[in-house]
Design an enzyme around this catalytic site. Structure first.
Site, PDB file in Angstrom:
ATOM      1  N   ASP A  11      93.003  26.531  93.225  1.00 56.39           N
ATOM      2  CA  ASP A  11      91.684  27.425  93.672  1.00 56.39           C
ATOM      3  C   ASP A  11      92.969  28.195  94.982  1.00 56.39           C
ATOM      4  OD1 ASP A  11      89.737  27.725  95.526  1.00 56.39           O
ATOM      5  OD2 ASP A  11      88.976  26.784  95.973  1.00 56.39           O
ATOM      6  N   HIS A  34      93.747  30.943  92.380  1.00 59.47           N
ATOM      7  CA  HIS A  34      93.439  32.567  92.677  1.00 59.47           C
ATOM      8  C   HIS A  34      94.592  33.278  93.976  1.00 59.47           C
ATOM      9  CE1 HIS A  34      89.418  31.360  91.776  1.00 59.47           C
ATOM     10  NE2 HIS A  34      89.748  29.881  92.303  1.00 59.47           N
TER      11      HIS A  34
END
Length: 77
Positions: A11, A34
């Site tokens: 993430d 991300h």
């Protein structure tokens, strides 16, 4: 300060939120995921702020964004 860290979160490696200030991210290895995120800022037309953010000597690979600022679109009534 975040320094000499390796993050394999999947993430956000680092998430910097409203009100954050004087943040130093140094010598970080980040990915996959991300990347480094600032925000989300400005939800519901708010004036969210971050200040004095430094990312130095980061290795960001296999991420969807690298470093990004997430903000909300302003809506006019």
């Amino acid at each position: 300060m975040i320094s000499w860290n390796t993050s394999f979160a999947g993430d956000d490696c680092v998430s910097i939120v409203d009100g954050s200030r004087n943040i130093v991210v140094r010598k970080l290895t980040c990915g996959p995921g991300h990347g480094i995120s600032i925000g989300s800022l400005g939800k519901n037309n708010s004036e969210d702020k971050v200040s004095n953010i430094l990312v130095d000597k980061a290795i960001i690979s296999n991420t969807t964004n690298g470093v990004r600022i997430k903000s909300w679109q302003v809506t006019h009534l």
